[in-house]
Design a protein around this motif. Structure first.
Motif, PDB file in Angstrom:
ATOM      1  N   MET A 298       0.837  -1.207   0.000  1.00 17.04           N
ATOM      2  CA  MET A 298       0.000   0.000   0.000  1.00 17.04           C
ATOM      3  C   MET A 298       0.871   1.257   0.000  1.00 17.04           C
ATOM      4  O   MET A 298       0.589   2.223  -0.703  1.00 17.04           O
ATOM      5  CB  MET A 298      -0.925  -0.004   1.220  1.00 17.04           C
ATOM      6  N   LEU A 299       1.924   1.225   0.803  1.00 18.87           N
ATOM      7  CA  LEU A 299       2.878   2.332   0.862  1.00 18.87           C
ATOM      8  C   LEU A 299       3.487   2.575  -0.518  1.00 18.87           C
ATOM      9  O   LEU A 299       3.590   3.713  -0.992  1.00 18.87           O
ATOM     10  CB  LEU A 299       3.967   1.989   1.881  1.00 18.87           C
ATOM     11  N   GLN A 300       3.882   1.504  -1.173  1.00 17.33           N
ATOM     12  CA  GLN A 300       4.492   1.597  -2.492  1.00 17.33           C
ATOM     13  C   GLN A 300       3.507   2.142  -3.522  1.00 17.33           C
ATOM     14  O   GLN A 300       3.873   2.956  -4.382  1.00 17.33           O
ATOM     15  CB  GLN A 300       4.990   0.229  -2.914  1.00 17.33           C
ATOM     16  N   SER A 301       2.232   1.711  -3.448  1.00 18.49           N
ATOM     17  CA  SER A 301       1.236   2.128  -4.436  1.00 18.49           C
ATOM     18  C   SER A 301       0.961   3.619  -4.372  1.00 18.49           C
ATOM     19  O   SER A 301       0.537   4.232  -5.359  1.00 18.49           O
ATOM     20  CB  SER A 301      -0.064   1.350  -4.239  1.00 18.49           C
ATOM     21  N   LYS A 302       1.208   4.227  -3.202  1.00 15.64           N
ATOM     22  CA  LYS A 302       1.019   5.670  -3.043  1.00 15.64           C
ATOM     23  C   LYS A 302       2.330   6.427  -3.232  1.00 15.64           C
ATOM     24  O   LYS A 302       2.381   7.641  -3.014  1.00 15.64           O
ATOM     25  CB  LYS A 302       0.445   5.969  -1.662  1.00 15.64           C
ATOM     26  N   GLY A 303       3.367   5.708  -3.615  1.00 12.81           N
ATOM     27  CA  GLY A 303       4.675   6.330  -3.739  1.00 12.81           C
ATOM     28  C   GLY A 303       4.861   7.063  -5.052  1.00 12.81           C
ATOM     29  O   GLY A 303       4.004   7.046  -5.941  1.00 12.81           O
ATOM     30  N   PHE A 304       6.035   7.702  -5.171  1.00 13.53           N
ATOM     31  CA  PHE A 304       6.377   8.460  -6.369  1.00 13.53           C
ATOM     32  C   PHE A 304       7.890   8.556  -6.430  1.00 13.53           C
ATOM     33  O   PHE A 304       8.551   8.669  -5.396  1.00 13.53           O
ATOM     34  CB  PHE A 304       5.760   9.858  -6.311  1.00 13.53           C
ATOM     35  N   MET A 305       8.424   8.503  -7.649  1.00 18.73           N
ATOM     36  CA  MET A 305       9.877   8.565  -7.819  1.00 18.73           C
ATOM     37  C   MET A 305      10.260   9.616  -8.848  1.00 18.73           C
ATOM     38  O   MET A 305       9.622   9.744  -9.893  1.00 18.73           O
ATOM     39  CB  MET A 305      10.429   7.204  -8.257  1.00 18.73           C
ATOM     40  N   LEU A 306      11.326  10.358  -8.529  1.00 21.40           N
ATOM     41  CA  LEU A 306      12.013  11.182  -9.511  1.00 21.40           C
ATOM     42  C   LEU A 306      13.285  10.451  -9.924  1.00 21.40           C
ATOM     43  O   LEU A 306      14.165  10.223  -9.102  1.00 21.40           O
ATOM     44  CB  LEU A 306      12.389  12.551  -8.931  1.00 21.40           C
ATOM     45  N   SER A 307      13.360  10.052 -11.175  1.00 17.89           N
ATOM     46  CA  SER A 307      14.573   9.437 -11.720  1.00 17.89           C
ATOM     47  C   SER A 307      15.399  10.567 -12.326  1.00 17.89           C
ATOM     48  O   SER A 307      15.049  11.115 -13.372  1.00 17.89           O
ATOM     49  CB  SER A 307      14.205   8.392 -12.773  1.00 17.89           C
TER      50      SER A 307
END
Length: 429
Positions: A298-307
């Motif tokens: 659930m934590l991951q599904s709400k996550g976001f990444m800047l590459s």
């Protein structure tokens, strides 16, 4: 040029100078994290993380992950990923080649996709790491000779009249650096032993890379440009670190910085984006906080990444190399990078999310796409998403001469990138 832009660029140049290879970049990052109160974790031991804590963990001494935990149970994860390595020449095993007992040159091979010609006729040195025997084990030591040590020397125009008619380079013949006059068959081992204060017999092995010794400089009619070794990707790594340290706003997000190694050769290593370093760290954070697997997902599904990895600016002499419409330039702000074939992970959703954050802080940005006949290479985001899948946008800033040993960027962009990354960490979604 405003002083704050100059100050930020000069601070970046100090970080780059302290980071001649991925090993030193990781050590410099760890040093700054320690000074900021981060606690070091060991992958070989159980993570003991507490709410509100600040931690970091490294792998292979060339990749590092740092994170700040919220005071309450985390509901999302905000990741900035960049890389520590740059194209260079790597020293082969048994590196000395003696030429007629008159010269000793070093046997090297290329690391990453580099522009070879700019490596010629400039002061170079060696840095990396060595392993020293200590009883029945070996001890790792960082190495930086930190002096003008070798040079890759051009053949004079008088001996090659077609030198300016176009030249292809053999890495095995043309670009071998000169170390010394005469026969110094054991020269590198002697240098290492002297540098480390050990006996030659106690040297077990080493990883050494050439690096450009020229200092970074600010230039241009209005001081708008800067040039330096390793702008790609230490500018993004430095700005990510500065953003994490500057982030003060309390959110319900885990704020995480992942500086990975070996991006320039495909990331397919234990310390690269295709390895499990990022995924295993996120899992272990969750276990340490008492989260079960469902909560972690659930934590991951709400996550976001800047590459974060730089992109190409419009080159005034080669406009045809760029996309016909999208022409990013130095000092134009953060690049948002797009690719239909998913070399970059940006899609309309992730781009919209980032633009909303940047617009709220009046941070400039510009769009980047490659010329369709010259597709760019992959970077960290799409490779990391193979193991840890979450919405991602590929970003960077516009630079010239990418993969040269002396690259060029815009003086204002370090500030823009740092401010944008800080806003990203401080924005709850």
């Amino acid at each position: 040029m405003e002083q704050n832009y100059i100050d930020d660029t000069q601070a970046l140049l100090k970080f780059i100078e302290a980071s001649p290879t991925s090993f030193q970049a990781t050590a410099e990052t760890a040093h700054r994290l320690k000074l900021a109160g981060f606690t070091e974790l060991d992958e070989k031991k159980r993570f003991n993380c507490k709410a509100g804590g600040k931690y970091y963990v490294s792998r292979n001494c060339s990749a590092i992950i740092a994170f700040i935990l919220p005071e309450t149970e985390p509901e999302e994860i905000s990741i900035i990923a960049a890389h520590t390595d740059s194209p260079s020449f790597y020293l082969k095993v048994n590196p000395e080649i003696v030429i007629e007992n008159k010269y000793t040159v070093l046997n090297t091979e290329g690391y990453g996709g580099m522009l070879i010609a700019p490596w010629f006729d400039r002061p170079l040195s060696l840095a990396g790491r060595a392993f020293v025997k200590s009883g029945k084990t070996v001890e790792e030591r960082l190495v930086n000779f930190d002096r003008d040590l070798v040079a890759i020397v051009n053949l004079a125009i008088h001996q090659n009249r077609k030198a300016n008619d176009g030249k292809s380079y053999s890495k095995q013949k043309d670009s071998l650096p000169i170390l010394a006059l005469g026969n110094h068959k054991n020269g590198i081992k002697q240098l290492l032993a002297q540098q480390l204060g050990v006996k030659e017999d106690n040297l077990a092995d080493y990883d050494l890379f050439l690096y450009n010794r020229m200092k970074g400089t600010i230039w241009g009619l209005e001081g708008e440009f800067f040039s330096s070794p390793r702008i790609d990707d230490l500018q993004c790594a430095y700005c990510g670190l500065e953003a994490l340290l500057a982030s003060k706003k309390q959110t319900n997000s885990i704020k995480l910085l992942a500086l990975m190694d070996n991006e320039e050769v495909g990331s397919g290593t234990k310390q690269g984006a295709m390895g499990d370093f990022l995924l295993s760290t996120v899992r272990r954070i969750g276990y340490s906080l008492g989260l079960d697997e469902e909560q972690r997902l659930m934590l991951q599904s709400k996550g976001f990444m800047l590459s974060a990895d730089n992109g190409h600016a419009l080159h005034p002499n080669y406009r045809e190399a760029c996309d016909p419409v999208n022409h990013p330039v130095p000092n134009g702000g953060i690049l948002i990078k797009h690719s239909a074939n998913q070399k970059y992970t940006t899609d309309a959703f992730s781009a919209a999310m980032l633009k909303t954050i940047l617009d709220s802080k009046n941070i400039p940005y510009q769009e980047f796409v490659n010329n369709s006949d010259q597709p760019g290479g992959s970077t960290l985001g799409n490779l990391a998403n193979m193991h840890l899948s979450l919405p991602t946008v590929d970003i960077g800033v516009a630079q010239l001469a990418m993969h040269s040993p002396y690259e060029t960027g815009g003086v204002m962009d370090t500030s823009f990138l740092k401010e944008g990354m800080t806003a990203f960490y401080d924005t709850a979604r």
